[in-house]
Enzyme design. Structure first.
Site, PDB file in Angstrom:
ATOM      1  N   GLU A 178      16.618 -39.424 101.361  1.00 12.11           N
ATOM      2  CA  GLU A 178      16.734 -39.624 102.816  1.00 12.11           C
ATOM      3  C   GLU A 178      15.989 -38.532 103.570  1.00 12.11           C
ATOM      4  O   GLU A 178      15.828 -37.415 103.070  1.00 12.11           O
ATOM      5  CB  GLU A 178      18.213 -39.567 103.225  1.00 12.11           C
ATOM      6  CG  GLU A 178      18.858 -40.918 103.454  1.00 12.11           C
ATOM      7  CD  GLU A 178      18.403 -41.625 104.721  1.00 12.11           C
ATOM      8  OE1 GLU A 178      17.314 -41.318 105.243  1.00 12.11           O
ATOM      9  OE2 GLU A 178      19.146 -42.507 105.195  1.00 12.11           O
ATOM     10  N   ASP A 179      15.569 -38.865 104.772  1.00 12.90           N
ATOM     11  CA  ASP A 179      14.998 -37.846 105.656  1.00 12.90           C
ATOM     12  C   ASP A 179      16.115 -36.988 106.242  1.00 12.90           C
ATOM     13  O   ASP A 179      16.017 -35.776 106.302  1.00 12.90           O
ATOM     14  CB  ASP A 179      14.172 -38.508 106.781  1.00 12.90           C
ATOM     15  CG  ASP A 179      14.922 -39.653 107.472  1.00 12.90           C
ATOM     16  OD1 ASP A 179      16.002 -40.055 107.008  1.00 12.90           O
ATOM     17  OD2 ASP A 179      14.399 -40.139 108.496  1.00 12.90           O
ATOM     18  N   GLY A 186      12.399 -43.729 107.523  1.00 17.17           N
ATOM     19  CA  GLY A 186      12.340 -42.273 107.652  1.00 17.17           C
ATOM     20  C   GLY A 186      11.903 -41.486 106.441  1.00 17.17           C
ATOM     21  O   GLY A 186      11.327 -40.410 106.567  1.00 17.17           O
ATOM     22  N   ARG A 220       6.687 -40.260 113.786  1.00 15.49           N
ATOM     23  CA  ARG A 220       6.875 -40.236 112.330  1.00 15.49           C
ATOM     24  C   ARG A 220       5.727 -39.576 111.583  1.00 15.49           C
ATOM     25  O   ARG A 220       5.894 -39.029 110.501  1.00 15.49           O
ATOM     26  CB  ARG A 220       7.034 -41.655 111.779  1.00 15.49           C
ATOM     27  CG  ARG A 220       8.309 -42.360 112.188  1.00 15.49           C
ATOM     28  CD  ARG A 220       8.514 -43.592 111.298  1.00 15.49           C
ATOM     29  NE  ARG A 220       9.457 -44.541 111.849  1.00 15.49           N
ATOM     30  CZ  ARG A 220      10.780 -44.477 111.714  1.00 15.49           C
ATOM     31  NH1 ARG A 220      11.317 -43.475 111.046  1.00 15.49           N
ATOM     32  NH2 ARG A 220      11.554 -45.390 112.236  1.00 15.49           N
ATOM     33  N   LYS A 242      22.683 -32.634 109.204  1.00 18.09           N
ATOM     34  CA  LYS A 242      23.365 -32.155 110.412  1.00 18.09           C
ATOM     35  C   LYS A 242      24.841 -32.012 110.079  1.00 18.09           C
ATOM     36  O   LYS A 242      25.643 -32.916 110.328  1.00 18.09           O
ATOM     37  CB  LYS A 242      23.178 -33.151 111.559  1.00 18.09           C
ATOM     38  CG  LYS A 242      21.782 -33.182 112.131  1.00 18.09           C
ATOM     39  CD  LYS A 242      21.762 -34.102 113.345  1.00 18.09           C
ATOM     40  CE  LYS A 242      20.378 -34.280 113.897  1.00 18.09           C
ATOM     41  NZ  LYS A 242      20.327 -35.386 114.882  1.00 18.09           N
ATOM     42  N   ASP A 250      23.056 -37.558 109.173  1.00 15.76           N
ATOM     43  CA  ASP A 250      23.589 -37.152 110.475  1.00 15.76           C
ATOM     44  C   ASP A 250      25.100 -37.359 110.434  1.00 15.76           C
ATOM     45  O   ASP A 250      25.827 -36.519 109.915  1.00 15.76           O
ATOM     46  CB  ASP A 250      22.873 -38.016 111.532  1.00 15.76           C
ATOM     47  CG  ASP A 250      23.269 -37.720 112.960  1.00 15.76           C
ATOM     48  OD1 ASP A 250      24.006 -36.758 113.195  1.00 15.76           O
ATOM     49  OD2 ASP A 250      22.835 -38.461 113.863  1.00 15.76           O
ATOM     50  N   ASP A 310      11.589 -40.488 113.691  1.00 15.36           N
ATOM     51  CA  ASP A 310      10.998 -40.994 114.933  1.00 15.36           C
ATOM     52  C   ASP A 310      11.921 -40.842 116.123  1.00 15.36           C
ATOM     53  O   ASP A 310      13.135 -40.692 115.988  1.00 15.36           O
ATOM     54  CB  ASP A 310      10.666 -42.481 114.781  1.00 15.36           C
ATOM     55  CG  ASP A 310      11.927 -43.356 114.818  1.00 15.36           C
ATOM     56  OD1 ASP A 310      12.868 -43.068 114.061  1.00 15.36           O
ATOM     57  OD2 ASP A 310      11.972 -44.305 115.621  1.00 15.36           O
ATOM     58  N   PHE A 358      18.552 -33.422 118.212  1.00 18.98           N
ATOM     59  CA  PHE A 358      17.641 -34.477 117.812  1.00 18.98           C
ATOM     60  C   PHE A 358      16.304 -33.906 117.337  1.00 18.98           C
ATOM     61  O   PHE A 358      15.734 -33.009 117.956  1.00 18.98           O
ATOM     62  CB  PHE A 358      17.409 -35.446 118.973  1.00 18.98           C
ATOM     63  CG  PHE A 358      16.751 -36.711 118.538  1.00 18.98           C
ATOM     64  CD1 PHE A 358      17.472 -37.693 117.881  1.00 18.98           C
ATOM     65  CD2 PHE A 358      15.400 -36.908 118.760  1.00 18.98           C
ATOM     66  CE1 PHE A 358      16.854 -38.857 117.455  1.00 18.98           C
ATOM     67  CE2 PHE A 358      14.771 -38.070 118.339  1.00 18.98           C
ATOM     68  CZ  PHE A 358      15.502 -39.044 117.685  1.00 18.98           C
TER      69      PHE A 358
HETATM   70  P1  IMP Z   1      23.686 -41.430 110.112  1.00 17.70           P
HETATM   71  O1  IMP Z   1      24.080 -42.794 109.622  1.00 17.70           O
HETATM   72  O2  IMP Z   1      24.399 -41.072 111.385  1.00 17.70           O
HETATM   73  O3  IMP Z   1      23.848 -40.354 109.058  1.00 17.70           O
HETATM   74  O4  IMP Z   1      22.186 -41.500 110.546  1.00 17.70           O
HETATM   75  C1  IMP Z   1      21.212 -41.642 109.616  1.00 17.70           C
HETATM   76  C2  IMP Z   1      19.922 -42.145 110.190  1.00 17.70           C
HETATM   77  O5  IMP Z   1      19.813 -41.935 111.601  1.00 17.70           O
HETATM   78  C3  IMP Z   1      18.781 -41.380 109.567  1.00 17.70           C
HETATM   79  O6  IMP Z   1      18.355 -41.945 108.378  1.00 17.70           O
HETATM   80  C4  IMP Z   1      17.740 -41.416 110.655  1.00 17.70           C
HETATM   81  O7  IMP Z   1      16.969 -42.572 110.539  1.00 17.70           O
HETATM   82  C5  IMP Z   1      18.541 -41.462 111.939  1.00 17.70           C
HETATM   83  N1  IMP Z   1      18.652 -40.105 112.554  1.00 17.70           N
HETATM   84  C6  IMP Z   1      19.719 -39.284 112.544  1.00 17.70           C
HETATM   85  N2  IMP Z   1      19.475 -38.139 113.205  1.00 17.70           N
HETATM   86  C7  IMP Z   1      18.210 -38.236 113.653  1.00 17.70           C
HETATM   87  C8  IMP Z   1      17.353 -37.345 114.406  1.00 17.70           C
HETATM   88  O8  IMP Z   1      17.698 -36.213 114.807  1.00 17.70           O
HETATM   89  N3  IMP Z   1      16.095 -37.810 114.648  1.00 17.70           N
HETATM   90  C9  IMP Z   1      15.656 -39.028 114.235  1.00 17.70           C
HETATM   91  N4  IMP Z   1      16.412 -39.885 113.532  1.00 17.70           N
HETATM   92  C10 IMP Z   1      17.682 -39.491 113.240  1.00 17.70           C
HETATM   93 MG    MG Z   2      16.598 -42.189 107.220  1.00 20.98          MG
END
Ligand code: IMP
Ligand code: MG
Length: 179
Positions: free
Chosen positions: A102-103, A48, A168, A134, A106, A162, A155
């Site tokens: 990081e992108d 990402g 992407r 988020k 979440d 992606d 999302f």
């Molecule tokens: P986390 O571990 O729940 O914080 O999720 C992190 C990873 O989930 C990110 O690095 C993204 O690759 C993916 N992700 C979380 N939210 C989204 C979204 O809205 N769109 C696409 N990928 C997401």
């Molecule tokens: Mg990521």
């Protein structure tokens, strides 16, 4: 292109390329100030972060090493809630200032996992930069040092993010249409 269809879902533009670049310049200014005179390792989390890394790094005025690792925890539009794989952790970070790039953060699980893994290498300092955050979905309490945009718990795709492998390469960030 204000709307786009990816697989079965409709998305609409949420953040334009111009807004993203503007914000990255601001953040790069802060990072460059905070790490003045220092050698910084910027560590992109693949896949990402490839766009953020490419653009952010060009706006930084400090000396940086660019490194990448790969982590995956997502399937479709819902977090799977577990980190499934990490590659590239064979970096020598002892005594170094590291900025994870990081992108999106979440739930915060992937970052929590990474922080724990990277701490084992005894870096001097670990900071975090994420383009998107988020906040409502975040389940942890560690600090995010540099946040591009706080976004609702919906999302998004584009600019590195992606939906099942697609989207992407979009220069703008799109949000899932509700209707
Ligand atoms: P986390 O571990 O729940 O914080 O999720 C992190 C990873 O989930 C990110 O690095 C993204 O690759 C993916 N992700 C979380 N939210 C989204 C979204 O809205 N769109 C696409 N990928 C997401
Ligand atoms: Mg990521």
């Amino acid at each position: 292109m204000l709307k786009t269809l990816i697989h079965d879902k409709k998305f609409e533009v949420y953040l334009t390329s111009m807004q993203i670049q503007q914000r990255l310049k601001e953040i790069a200014g802060k990072i460059s100030k905070d790490f003045e005179e220092e050698h910084l390792v910027i560590l992109g989390v693949l896949n990402g972060s490839f766009m953020v890394m490419a653009d952010l790094s060009r706006y930084l005025t400090v000396q940086v090493s660019c490194e990448f690792l790969k982590i995956s925890s997502y399937a479709g539009t819902e977090s799977t809630g577990k980190v499934t794989s990490v590659f590239g952790l064979n970096l020598d970070l002892a005594g170094k200032s590291v900025l994870i790039v990081e992108d999106i953060v979440d739930t915060g699980l992937s970052m929590r996992y990474l922080l724990d893994e990277l701490q084992k290498q005894n870096p001097k300092k670990i900071s975090i930069m994420t383009l998107l955050f988020k906040k409502e979905a975040f389940r942890y309490n560690y600090n995010l040092d540099y946040v591009g945009f706080e976004i609702p718990n919906k999302f998004v795709v584009g600019y590195g993010l992606d939906y099942d492998g697609l989207g992407r390469n979009l220069p703008d960030i799109y949000q899932l249409c509700t209707s």
